[in-house]
Design a protein around this motif. Structure first.
Motif, PDB file in Angstrom:
ATOM      1  N   VAL A 299       1.030  -1.227   0.033  1.00  0.00           N
ATOM      2  CA  VAL A 299      -0.079  -0.135  -0.032  1.00  0.00           C
ATOM      3  C   VAL A 299       0.908   1.215  -0.036  1.00  0.00           C
ATOM      4  O   VAL A 299       1.833   1.420   0.895  1.00  0.00           O
ATOM      5  CB  VAL A 299      -1.065   0.040   1.121  1.00  0.00           C
ATOM      6  CG1 VAL A 299      -1.941   1.425   1.265  1.00  0.00           C
ATOM      7  CG2 VAL A 299      -1.756  -1.105   1.375  1.00  0.00           C
ATOM      8  N   ALA A 300       0.715   2.060  -0.865  1.00  0.00           N
ATOM      9  CA  ALA A 300       1.477   3.212  -1.219  1.00  0.00           C
ATOM     10  C   ALA A 300       0.595   4.360  -0.775  1.00  0.00           C
ATOM     11  O   ALA A 300      -0.182   4.664  -1.397  1.00  0.00           O
ATOM     12  CB  ALA A 300       2.221   3.376  -2.558  1.00  0.00           C
ATOM     13  N   ARG A 301       1.179   5.376   0.105  1.00  0.00           N
ATOM     14  CA  ARG A 301       0.568   6.658   0.543  1.00  0.00           C
ATOM     15  C   ARG A 301       1.402   7.864   0.259  1.00  0.00           C
ATOM     16  O   ARG A 301       2.572   7.793   0.307  1.00  0.00           O
ATOM     17  CB  ARG A 301       0.191   6.363   1.956  1.00  0.00           C
ATOM     18  CG  ARG A 301      -0.614   5.165   2.430  1.00  0.00           C
ATOM     19  CD  ARG A 301      -2.066   5.423   1.854  1.00  0.00           C
ATOM     20  NE  ARG A 301      -3.098   4.322   2.194  1.00  0.00           N
ATOM     21  CZ  ARG A 301      -4.181   4.378   1.903  1.00  0.00           C
ATOM     22  NH1 ARG A 301      -4.872   5.344   1.040  1.00  0.00           N
ATOM     23  NH2 ARG A 301      -4.908   3.401   2.208  1.00  0.00           N
ATOM     24  N   GLY A 302       0.775   8.864   0.101  1.00  0.00           N
ATOM     25  CA  GLY A 302       1.363  10.209   0.216  1.00  0.00           C
ATOM     26  C   GLY A 302       2.328  10.189  -0.952  1.00  0.00           C
ATOM     27  O   GLY A 302       2.159  10.047  -2.043  1.00  0.00           O
ATOM     28  N   GLY A 303       3.641  10.773  -0.735  1.00  0.00           N
ATOM     29  CA  GLY A 303       4.623  10.555  -1.830  1.00  0.00           C
ATOM     30  C   GLY A 303       5.515   9.427  -1.855  1.00  0.00           C
ATOM     31  O   GLY A 303       6.518   9.717  -2.379  1.00  0.00           O
ATOM     32  N   SER A 304       4.983   8.148  -1.523  1.00  0.00           N
ATOM     33  CA  SER A 304       5.838   7.319  -1.592  1.00  0.00           C
ATOM     34  C   SER A 304       5.720   6.493  -2.605  1.00  0.00           C
ATOM     35  O   SER A 304       6.452   5.668  -2.964  1.00  0.00           O
ATOM     36  CB  SER A 304       5.329   6.286  -0.560  1.00  0.00           C
ATOM     37  OG  SER A 304       3.794   5.913  -0.636  1.00  0.00           O
ATOM     38  N   GLY A 305       5.098   6.954  -3.897  1.00  0.00           N
ATOM     39  CA  GLY A 305       4.952   6.370  -5.180  1.00  0.00           C
ATOM     40  C   GLY A 305       3.984   5.466  -5.444  1.00  0.00           C
ATOM     41  O   GLY A 305       3.302   4.664  -4.472  1.00  0.00           O
ATOM     42  N   ALA A 306       3.920   4.758  -6.573  1.00  0.00           N
ATOM     43  CA  ALA A 306       2.840   3.939  -6.922  1.00  0.00           C
ATOM     44  C   ALA A 306       3.370   2.380  -6.587  1.00  0.00           C
ATOM     45  O   ALA A 306       4.511   2.228  -6.557  1.00  0.00           O
ATOM     46  CB  ALA A 306       2.684   4.069  -8.569  1.00  0.00           C
TER      47      ALA A 306
END
Length: 306
Positions: A299-306
């Protein structure tokens, strides 16, 4: 995603209480007394907004006080770690013989997930662990992953950065050290997290030190709590800060999944859930067929990328 307590959770919570009571006494009347304490605690706390992890933790704390045994699973935890330390040598050989970095990583992930079957806290829903670690490891490793996002996990880990590793059970934790080594090989700085106080067969600082986890991870901290999962209601400040600052969060086990999924939208790092599903409710949440399915979900959130 929210994982509040469901009516189906109550029999499982009481079954966990029974199993804890059964580890400390063979006396029928004493077991009934302890189950009365556990049942009363369920009735006192139960409401639609409480999480199953918090409820379970409070019930087990009440039972521990009533029986006068702080850590009912201490012997079983030590036995599971000792068994895992014997088994892990062969797995280390398989990993070290892998031809590529990705293959090393994938093997470490698969064995870490399979080892999540070593959970004494589950007694219903078609899943029972009886301490047969080697058999369970072989069984779940052989089944493969029902939800397989190892490729994404490898990509995120290859970025390096600060990784937070939320451990679950004893026995299992020995195989987590293999994955922690691979994360460090990819450039991650790994903080390992265990329970502050005993809860079922979950790993605490005591067990972490006994297997040398402090020598494998870059840092070792506790949840600040002895409840199941992360202890959302009484989480330590050290863990709360690490959750906010980590680039990658590896979350082992169903209880940790239930708690972390409650707050995942507030976190910026990539979250990777690694678990064997222990009940139908969570199977539906994760979109897998049922109990016993193994999961690697990113699960990617915020600015963590796809």
């Amino acid at each position: 995603m929210e994982v509040k307590v469901d009516p189906q959770c109550i029999p499982c919570i009481l079954a966990a209480a029974y199993r804890a009571a059964a580890t400390v006494t063979d006396d029928r009347v004493r077991r009934l007394e302890l189950l009365r304490v556990a049942s009363a605690e369920v009735g006192r706390i139960l409401n639609p907004e409480v999480t199953s992890c918090h409820l379970t933790g409070l019930v087990l704390e009440a039972l521990s006080r009533a029986c006068g045994v702080e850590d009912p699973y201490r012997r079983l935890k030590d036995e599971n770690n000792e068994a895992a330390l014997r088994i892990v040598r062969d797995v280390e050989g398989l990993i070290s013989g892998a031809e590529t970095s990705y293959r090393r990583f994938r093997l470490a992930v698969e064995y870490s997930v399979a080892a999540n079957a070593a959970d004494y806290g589950v007694f219903m829903g078609g899943f029972i662990y009886r301490g047969d670690l080697e058999d369970q490891l072989r069984r779940f490793k052989g089944k493969g992953l029902a939800l397989d996002e190892v490729d994404r996990f490898y990509g995120y880990a290859s970025r390096g950065g600060d990784a937070l590793y939320l451990l679950d059970n004893c026995g299992e934790m020995v195989f987590d050290t293999l994955l922690i080594r691979e994360l460090k090989r990819l450039g991650c700085r790994v903080t390992a997290v265990v329970k502050e106080k005993p809860c079922l067969n979950d790993a605490t600082i005591r067990e972490a030190l006994s297997i040398g986890l402090d020598e494998v991870a870059d840092r070792l901290i506790s949840t600040g709590s002895g409840t199941c999962g992360l202890g959302l209601y009484d989480m330590g400040s050290e863990l709360a800060e690490a959750l906010k600052e980590s680039d990658l969060i590896i979350c082992k086990g169903q209880a940790n999944y239930e708690d972390l999924s409650e707050i995942e939208e507030a976190l910026n790092g990539v979250i990777v859930y690694l678990l064997v599903v222990k009940c139908e409710l969570i199977a539906r949440e994760l979109g897998v067929e049922g109990v016993g399915d193994s999961v690697v979900k990113c699960v990617a959130r915020g600015g963590s990328g796809a």
